[in-house]
Structures are given as structure tokens and as C-alpha cells.
Write an enzyme that holds these catalytic residues in place. Structure first.
Site, mmCIF file in Angstrom:
data_model
loop_
_atom_site.group_PDB
_atom_site.id
_atom_site.type_symbol
_atom_site.label_atom_id
_atom_site.label_comp_id
_atom_site.label_asym_id
_atom_site.label_seq_id
_atom_site.Cartn_x
_atom_site.Cartn_y
_atom_site.Cartn_z
ATOM 1 N N SER A 109 2.796 -4.447 6.832
ATOM 2 C CA SER A 109 1.543 -5.191 6.744
ATOM 3 C C SER A 109 1.779 -6.553 6.107
ATOM 4 O O SER A 109 2.842 -6.828 5.553
ATOM 5 C CB SER A 109 0.540 -4.404 5.909
ATOM 6 N N LYS A 110 0.748 -7.342 6.183
ATOM 7 C CA LYS A 110 0.762 -8.662 5.590
ATOM 8 C C LYS A 110 1.041 -8.542 4.088
ATOM 9 O O LYS A 110 1.766 -9.337 3.505
ATOM 10 C CB LYS A 110 -0.631 -9.238 5.839
#
Ligand code: GLU
Length: 513
Positions: free
Chosen positions: A264-265
Site C-alpha cells: 500500500s501507499k
């Protein structure tokens, strides 16, 4: 382009393109090139609520940087455009009318408030509200209402959506090129909205209409879309397009470096590595993310690294240029399970590209960076510098910092090693060596090396007693490149001046213990 392979990359401009999206684009591109097919870029921007200004440009800039060039797309054009979904509204309207006429979709007039209340009620009973065969007849739609009632609502211009009529108790079976046979019960689906109240299609509807009209042969996308595919299969059937339905290929997820789940970011921020191709500033929140490009990655290295997260060519070859990847790429060798993101591996690939990179090209890249630092050097000097340093850096942007001493005076000496090597009894030998160097006319790496070696033999000195001092004197550190190569590049005058100053500095430094 004479093959029937037509594949598309269909990002939504809802933010910066995630590295998983870049990999999808890459595999799609490799597949197209491998089969002499067509690679299409389609911008899926029908969700106006999630539209982020700048995101489409970001996607294009990223693909440009990576040299993943579409054959058809918004700016490029093509016979089956427009390639931006927001420009295709009339097309979706036409097919929405068609699916209604076929009796496979219906109008639904329930307001967001009605549906919200139903969801709440279901939640209170620990249930999930679903708009489907089991509930639709008690809701407000063209199946449950009489034709007059529907006409009335239409006359009043009551807002409505169009929903797909999903039959219960059926099994949707489709073949996926990666996951093989996939089965899905229609009882797990709901009557998906196809057209929204604002007249825009949803992702599902626009996606299949466009894939059909753009003659897409293979849908290559991330695994997160697998659960949408049964809906798409039903839609192809509902439209009477099943015969030409594309093949599906769902790519495995890119996983977090440690632990479970999709990269994920936040992992980027947490572990301090990029998960986006380019820098991005969120226009709403001002939040910034760093890109692989700005971190210093070579586009080719990033592509090479990403290609191997989820695919392997079947031999042990790792470093491959794009043409080799195209030649070797096959969906058969895309793995079913997710590939872990290993940032060290990404850096390793970059170092390989720097090491194997053309010296002239690298020197050209360094030229403006050197100028920025105020270093005035010739192209030949930069090329020589690249030759010496390219095995010692991971990124192009590290060259000038790592090897600053080729452009300016040494800033600090490695004192710890100096103390071990700068011995009183050898002090005079260094002056002798200095004189020997001073007598060399042709100050090349080979000549200097021969002379220094001869000197060591005559004086019965080991390499270890002398070379570290020369290294520290010329570069401040023991980590630099070949000491004789360094001398040649610096040239006789600089080498001698630097050594003279270093000897004096060393004396001073070590007296002050
Ligand atoms: N617009 C979808 C996305 O953002 C496309 C998924 C697909 O390729 O069908 O990824």
C-alpha cells in the site's frame, strides 16, 4: 500491426498511478508487443466523485518516462476512440437503452436515502442489504412498479439508475489465463448499477461496452478486479456479445515486503521507499509522495524489476532489456500467487543498469548535475570519472557525491585508518615515493602502477603499508576506485599537490592526538 491481439491499460485518474498499476501496464504492453498486437490506453474517468485533477497527466507522464508507448489513446487517437470515457457518454446511453430493451436491465427509482435506510435496518439485524432478486420486487423499480407508475415517474423526471437484472441460483464460469477456471454463484452478486443518476455509466458498464467496441481481445488487469469479472461475463451475455468476449487475465498482487496483504501507499511511507513511479503532490491534501524517478531510478531498471514481480522467464536470467522481456514474456509464466515487493532487489537492478550502462550516456546525464554544482570539467573527464565510479554507486544521482573528490579538494580524511597506517618509521618513504611519482612523464594508470610497484619492491614495502595512505590522501577514504586510476584521472599535478598537502595534514592531525 496485423494481429488480432488488442489489449488495453485502463486506469482511472483518481490519484497517482500505483506501482501495481505500472506493472499491469507493463505486462499489457509486453503482451501486445510480443504478439504484434495493439496497446491501447483508455482513461476511465466516469466516476466524477473520485476524479483528481492532474492524475491523467501523471499517468501519461509515467508511461512516457517508462517508454510504455500506447498505439491508441486519448492524445494519440485511433479508429475506435474517443479513448477517454467521459467523452463517450452518448455511446453508453445507446447501449443502456439496448440492454433495457432486451429485458436484461431495469430502471430503479430508489433514492440514496431509501437505500441508506434499508442498509441501516439490515445492519441492525446484523445482515447485509443487497439489491438483488430477493429484494428487488419490494423496491421501487420498473420490475416492481406498473408501467403506468414507471411512466409517471419518468414524466416527473424522477432520478433513476439502471441496474443489471441478475438471475439467482446460476453459476458463472469463466476461464482466466492465470487463475484457470473461475466459478462464481450469482447469489453472491447484486443487481449492479450500470448507469448512475447523473447519466454516467459505472465502471462495469463502461468497461464492457468499451472493451467490446474497442475490440479488446484480452483483459489484463490486477487481481482486485477478479470479483468484478462475473458481472462482466453476465453483461457480455446480456448484451449478446458473449461470442466475442475477451479472454481474462488477472495478475497476482504485489505484496508488502513483510507481513500480509497488498503493498500500500502507507508501506512506502513506513519503510521509506517509493511505491509510485513519479513524485506527486495531492491537490486536495497537499500530501507528497516520492517517485522512483525522483529517487534516481533508471526507467529500464524499474521495468526490469517490476517485470519479475509475478512473472519469471523460466531461465535464470534476471537483467533483461525491454526487447528481451518482450521476446520471453508469456502469460503461462505469470504466477498465481502474489509477489513480494523487495526494495533492495529494485536497487540491485538499478545498480546493474548503472554498471552496464553506456559510459557516454552516463556522462551525458551527469553533465547538467555537475554544472549545477559548479564543477567545470570536460566531457572526457566525466567519461573517465564514470568509468572509475560506475561499479560503486546504485543511482546516477550518487556519482557526484560519492566521487566529489574528483572535482574538489578532500573534505575529510578517514582518521581511524590513517592512525593505523601513518607510521613514523615509514614517513620518509612517502617523500621518496612522492619524488618517484614526480619523475613520471606519462602519468597513466599503467605507468603509475608499474612505478609504484617497482618502488614497493625496492623498498621492501607491502601494498598494505602504502596504498591506503595514497587512497586516503587523494580521496579521504578507503572506499574509492582503483588508486592508480584515480591518479590518472586527477592528473599528475593535482595528484602531487594533493599528496603534498595530505602528508602535511596527516602529520598535523596525528601530532595532535
Ligand atoms: N479503471 C480500472 C482501474 O482503475 C480498470 C480495471 C480494468 O482494467 O478493467 O484499474
Amino acid at each position: 500491426m496485423n494481429s488480432t491481439v488488442r489489449v488495453r491499460f485502463a486506469p482511472s485518474p483518481t490519484g497517482p498511478l500505483h506501482i501495481g498499476g505500472v506493472r499491469t501496464a507493463l505486462y499489457t504492453f509486453l503482451y501486445a508487443r510480443k504478439h504484434q498486437g495493439t496497446f491501447i490506453l483508455r482513461i476511465e474517468d466516469t466516476d466524477q466523485g473520485r476524479y483528481v485533477p492532474g492524475a491523467e497527466d501523471y499517468i501519461k507522464e509515467a508511461l512516457d518516462w517508462l517508454n510504455i508507448q500506447p498505439d491508441e489513446g486519448p492524445e494519440i487517437g485511433g479508429d475506435l476512440g474517443p479513448y477517454r470515457q467521459s467523452e463517450r457518454k452518448a455511446i453508453y446511453k445507446k447501449y443502456a437503452d439496448e440492454i433495457i430493451a432486451k429485458g436484461n436491465a431495469y430502471f430503479a427509482f430508489d433514492t440514496p436515502e431509501d437505500l441508506g435506510a434499508l442498509r441501516k435496518e439490515a445492519e441492525a439485524n446484523k445482515e447485509n442489504f443487497k439489491y438483488d432478486a430477493s429484494t428487488r420486487m419490494s423496491l421501487k423499480n420498473s420490475l416492481s412498479l406498473s408501467p403506468d407508475e414507471v411512466q409517471n415517474l419518468m414524466d416527473q423526471e424522477a432520478p433513476y439508475v439502471i441496474r443489471l437484472k441478475v438471475n439467482p441460483n446460476e453459476e458463472v464460469v469463466f476461464q482466466d489465463l492465470v487463475r484457470e477456471e473461475v466459478r462464481w454463484s450469482t447469489n453472491e452478486l447484486d443487481d449492479k448499477v450500470l448507469m448512475k443518476a447523473d447519466g454516467m455509466p459505472t465502471y462495469h458498464f463502461a468497461n464492457i461496452v468499451d472493451d467490446h467496441l474497442m475490440k479488446v481481445s484480452h483483459v489484463i488487469r490486477g487481481e482486485e478486479w477478479l470479483s468484478s469479472t462475473p458481472v462482466h461475463v453476465l453483461l457480455y451475455r446480456a448484451m449478446g456479445w458473449e461470442d466475442t468476449m475477451p479472454e481474462f487475465c488477472h495478475l497476482p498482487l504485489i505484496l508488502k515486503p513483510v507481513g500480509k496483504g497488498k503493498l500500500s501507499k502507507r508501506d512506502g511511507a513506513k519503510f521509506g521507499f517509493p511505491v509510485f513511479p513519479l513524485d506527486w503532490v495531492d491537490p486536495k491534501t497537499g500530501e507528497e509522495v516520492t517517485g522512483f524517478r525522483e529517487k534516481g531510478f533508471e526507467a529500464e531498471a524499474l521495468l526490469n524489476f517490476l517485470a519479475l514481480v509475478g512473472w519469471n522467464p523460466g531461465d535464470n536470467e534476471e537483467v533483461m532489456d525491454i526487447n528481451t522481456m518482450i521476446e520471453k514474456f508469456s502469460i503461462d509464466r505469470v504466477s498465481k500467487s502474489g509477489g513480494r515487493f523487495d526494495y533492495d532487489k529494485a536497487k540491485w537492478f538499478n545498480a546493474q543498469y548503472v554498471q552496464q550502462g553506456d559510459e557516454e550516456d552516463l556522462a551525458t546525464k551527469l553533465k547538467p548535475l555537475a554544472a549545477q554544482k559548479g564543477y567545470e570539467v570536460s566531457d572526457d573527464f566525466l567519461k573517465g570519472f564514470v568509468q572509475l565510479m560506475k561499479t560503486r554507486v546504485t543511482f546516477v544521482n550518487e556519482f557526484l557525491d560519492e566521487g566529489y573528490y574528483f572535482f574538489e579538494e578532500v573534505k575529510a580524511y578517514d582518521e581511524k585508518n590513517l592512525r593505523k597506517k601513518w607510521k613514523e618509521d615509514k614517513r620518509a618513504k612517502f617523500d621518496l615515493l612522492y619524488q618517484r611519482l614526480d619523475r613520471i612523464n606519462n602519468f597513466t594508470e599503467e605507468v603509475v602502477e608499474t612505478e609504484v610497484k617497482a618502488f614497493l619492491q625496492e623498498e621492501e614495502l607491502g601494498f598494505g603499508a602504502v596504498l591506503p595512505i595514497l587512497r586516503i590522501g587523494l580521496s579521504g577514504t578507503l572506499k574509492g576506485p582503483s588508486v592508480f586510476g584515480m591518479m590518472e584521472l586527477l592528473g599528475k599535478e593535482k595528484t602531487l599537490n594533493r599528496l603534498k598537502k595530505a602528508y602535511a595534514d596527516f602529520d598535523k592531525l596525528l601530532q595532535n592526538v
